[in-house]
Design a protein around this motif. Structure first.
Motif, PDB file in Angstrom:
ATOM      1  N   VAL A   5       0.751  -1.179   0.158  1.00 45.89           N
ATOM      2  CA  VAL A   5      -0.003   0.012   0.007  1.00 45.89           C
ATOM      3  C   VAL A   5       0.790   1.392   0.034  1.00 45.89           C
ATOM      4  CG1 VAL A   5      -2.080   1.265   1.113  1.00 45.89           C
ATOM      5  CG2 VAL A   5      -1.924  -1.352   1.121  1.00 45.89           C
ATOM      6  N   GLU A   6       0.722   2.087  -1.147  1.00 43.53           N
ATOM      7  CA  GLU A   6       1.444   3.390  -1.118  1.00 43.53           C
ATOM      8  C   GLU A   6       0.794   4.473  -0.547  1.00 43.53           C
ATOM      9  OE1 GLU A   6       2.329   1.128  -5.148  1.00 43.53           O
ATOM     10  OE2 GLU A   6       0.418   1.450  -3.750  1.00 43.53           O
ATOM     11  N   SER A   7       1.273   5.474   0.049  1.00 45.18           N
ATOM     12  CA  SER A   7       0.767   6.617   0.541  1.00 45.18           C
ATOM     13  C   SER A   7       1.715   7.787   0.767  1.00 45.18           C
ATOM     14  CB  SER A   7       0.374   6.314   1.880  1.00 45.18           C
ATOM     15  OG  SER A   7       1.286   6.022   2.905  1.00 45.18           O
ATOM     16  N   GLY A   8       1.152   8.835   0.828  1.00 48.06           N
ATOM     17  CA  GLY A   8       2.095  10.376   0.946  1.00 48.06           C
ATOM     18  C   GLY A   8       2.032  10.940  -0.268  1.00 48.06           C
ATOM     19  N   GLY A   9       1.329  10.594  -1.312  1.00 44.49           N
ATOM     20  CA  GLY A   9       1.207  11.377  -2.471  1.00 44.49           C
ATOM     21  C   GLY A   9       0.434  12.647  -2.178  1.00 44.49           C
ATOM     22  N   GLY A  10       0.511  13.739  -3.259  1.00 46.52           N
ATOM     23  CA  GLY A  10      -0.357  14.750  -2.829  1.00 46.52           C
ATOM     24  C   GLY A  10       0.117  16.073  -3.960  1.00 46.52           C
ATOM     25  N   LEU A  11      -0.332  16.945  -3.716  1.00 43.28           N
ATOM     26  CA  LEU A  11      -0.170  18.337  -4.521  1.00 43.28           C
ATOM     27  C   LEU A  11       1.178  19.021  -3.938  1.00 43.28           C
ATOM     28  CD1 LEU A  11      -0.668  20.110  -6.647  1.00 43.28           C
ATOM     29  CD2 LEU A  11      -2.520  21.162  -5.359  1.00 43.28           C
ATOM     30  N   VAL A  12       2.065  19.428  -4.635  1.00 45.20           N
ATOM     31  CA  VAL A  12       3.263  20.016  -3.872  1.00 45.20           C
ATOM     32  C   VAL A  12       3.585  21.373  -5.063  1.00 45.20           C
ATOM     33  CG1 VAL A  12       4.830  18.306  -4.845  1.00 45.20           C
ATOM     34  CG2 VAL A  12       5.349  19.987  -2.897  1.00 45.20           C
ATOM     35  N   GLN A  13       4.189  22.238  -4.624  1.00 45.18           N
ATOM     36  CA  GLN A  13       4.751  23.404  -5.596  1.00 45.18           C
ATOM     37  C   GLN A  13       6.158  22.677  -5.954  1.00 45.18           C
ATOM     38  OE1 GLN A  13       4.690  26.926  -3.508  1.00 45.18           O
ATOM     39  NE2 GLN A  13       2.434  27.228  -3.869  1.00 45.18           N
ATOM     40  N   PRO A  14       6.385  23.332  -7.242  1.00 44.42           N
ATOM     41  CA  PRO A  14       7.607  23.226  -7.566  1.00 44.42           C
ATOM     42  C   PRO A  14       8.886  23.663  -6.602  1.00 44.42           C
ATOM     43  CG  PRO A  14       6.402  23.941  -9.479  1.00 44.42           C
ATOM     44  CD  PRO A  14       5.700  24.144  -8.226  1.00 44.42           C
ATOM     45  N   GLY A  15       9.897  22.570  -6.489  1.00 44.95           N
ATOM     46  CA  GLY A  15      10.899  22.916  -5.283  1.00 44.95           C
ATOM     47  C   GLY A  15      10.427  22.343  -4.091  1.00 44.95           C
ATOM     48  N   GLY A  16       9.303  21.817  -3.831  1.00 48.76           N
ATOM     49  CA  GLY A  16       8.936  21.298  -2.679  1.00 48.76           C
ATOM     50  C   GLY A  16       9.229  19.745  -2.589  1.00 48.76           C
ATOM     51  N   SER A  17       8.767  19.124  -1.289  1.00 47.96           N
ATOM     52  CA  SER A  17       9.082  17.692  -0.986  1.00 47.96           C
ATOM     53  C   SER A  17       8.210  16.994  -0.609  1.00 47.96           C
ATOM     54  CB  SER A  17      10.229  17.812   0.193  1.00 47.96           C
ATOM     55  OG  SER A  17      11.410  18.267  -0.272  1.00 47.96           O
ATOM     56  N   LEU A  18       8.120  15.654  -0.853  1.00 46.90           N
ATOM     57  CA  LEU A  18       7.147  14.820  -0.312  1.00 46.90           C
ATOM     58  C   LEU A  18       7.988  13.433   0.118  1.00 46.90           C
ATOM     59  CD1 LEU A  18       4.208  14.703  -2.913  1.00 46.90           C
ATOM     60  CD2 LEU A  18       4.102  15.492  -0.674  1.00 46.90           C
ATOM     61  N   ARG A  19       7.297  12.702   0.919  1.00 46.24           N
ATOM     62  CA  ARG A  19       8.009  11.394   1.216  1.00 46.24           C
ATOM     63  C   ARG A  19       6.781  10.503   1.216  1.00 46.24           C
ATOM     64  NH1 ARG A  19      10.075   8.838   7.103  1.00 46.24           N
ATOM     65  NH2 ARG A  19       7.931   8.826   7.714  1.00 46.24           N
ATOM     66  N   LEU A  20       7.240   9.415   0.185  1.00 49.67           N
ATOM     67  CA  LEU A  20       6.126   8.373  -0.179  1.00 49.67           C
ATOM     68  C   LEU A  20       6.483   7.231   0.868  1.00 49.67           C
ATOM     69  CD1 LEU A  20       6.001   8.555  -4.005  1.00 49.67           C
ATOM     70  CD2 LEU A  20       4.652   9.961  -2.226  1.00 49.67           C
ATOM     71  N   THR A 116       0.050   5.744  -5.663  1.00 52.58           N
ATOM     72  CA  THR A 116      -0.483   6.923  -5.269  1.00 52.58           C
ATOM     73  C   THR A 116       0.034   8.237  -5.823  1.00 52.58           C
ATOM     74  OG1 THR A 116      -0.214   8.431  -3.208  1.00 52.58           O
ATOM     75  CG2 THR A 116       1.931   7.489  -4.014  1.00 52.58           C
ATOM     76  N   GLN A 117      -1.004   9.293  -6.096  1.00 49.29           N
ATOM     77  CA  GLN A 117      -0.788  10.362  -7.114  1.00 49.29           C
ATOM     78  C   GLN A 117       0.082  11.381  -6.515  1.00 49.29           C
ATOM     79  OE1 GLN A 117      -2.039  10.849 -10.440  1.00 49.29           O
ATOM     80  NE2 GLN A 117      -0.681  12.310 -10.262  1.00 49.29           N
ATOM     81  N   VAL A 118       1.170  11.822  -7.385  1.00 47.15           N
ATOM     82  CA  VAL A 118       2.147  13.066  -6.929  1.00 47.15           C
ATOM     83  C   VAL A 118       1.909  13.969  -8.112  1.00 47.15           C
ATOM     84  CG1 VAL A 118       4.396  13.810  -6.714  1.00 47.15           C
ATOM     85  CG2 VAL A 118       3.559  11.563  -5.639  1.00 47.15           C
ATOM     86  N   THR A 119       1.460  15.301  -7.782  1.00 47.98           N
ATOM     87  CA  THR A 119       1.123  16.373  -8.422  1.00 47.98           C
ATOM     88  C   THR A 119       2.249  17.370  -8.302  1.00 47.98           C
ATOM     89  OG1 THR A 119      -1.101  15.650  -9.097  1.00 47.98           O
ATOM     90  CG2 THR A 119      -0.386  17.969  -9.643  1.00 47.98           C
TER      91      THR A 119
END
Length: 122
Positions: A5-20, A116-119
């Motif tokens: 199960v993947e999680s942690g995706g979302g909408l982020v601005q250019p230059g930002g960070s996410l952890r999946l 999981t969607q990353v935008t």
């Protein structure tokens, strides 16, 4: 029942960070090779990174080298993908998978999560 199960995706601005996160159930990740892949609309699935089971060695696609970091927490039965300096081109559905070999080639992987969607957009 084997499940990723993947999680942690979302909408982020250019230059930002996410952890999946890629959480496993029904089996132990300690002995599994795990890969992260992504697929953007109208494009083929692309290998992003992988981590081997014993040595913990890693591979990265050239497009994410230096920006993404894969890691594992065996106590939590979870593999992570830390994504920094995100670009609009990183927009995709991200999948984790169990593989036979630590490679960014999708054919080496046998079991996949649902994604999981990353935008990345301003």
């Amino acid at each position: 029942q084997l499940q990723l199960v993947e999680s942690g995706g979302g909408l982020v601005q250019p230059g930002g960070s996410l952890r999946l996160s890629c959480a496993a159930s029904g089996f132990t990740l300690d002995y599994a090779i795990i890969g992260w892949f992504r697929q953007a609309p109208g494009k083929e699935r692309e290998g992003v990174s992988c981590i081997s089971s014993r040595s913990g060695s890693t591979n990265y696609a050239d497009s994410v080298q230096g920006r993404f970091t894969i890691s594992r927490d065996n106590a939590k039965n979870t593999v992570y993908l830390q994504m920094n300096s995100l670009k609009p081109d990183d927009t995709a559905i991200y999948y984790c998978a169990v593989g036979l070999k630590c490679t960014v080639v999708a054919a080496s992987y046998t079991y996949w999560g649902q994604g999981t969607q990353v935008t990345v957009s301003s």
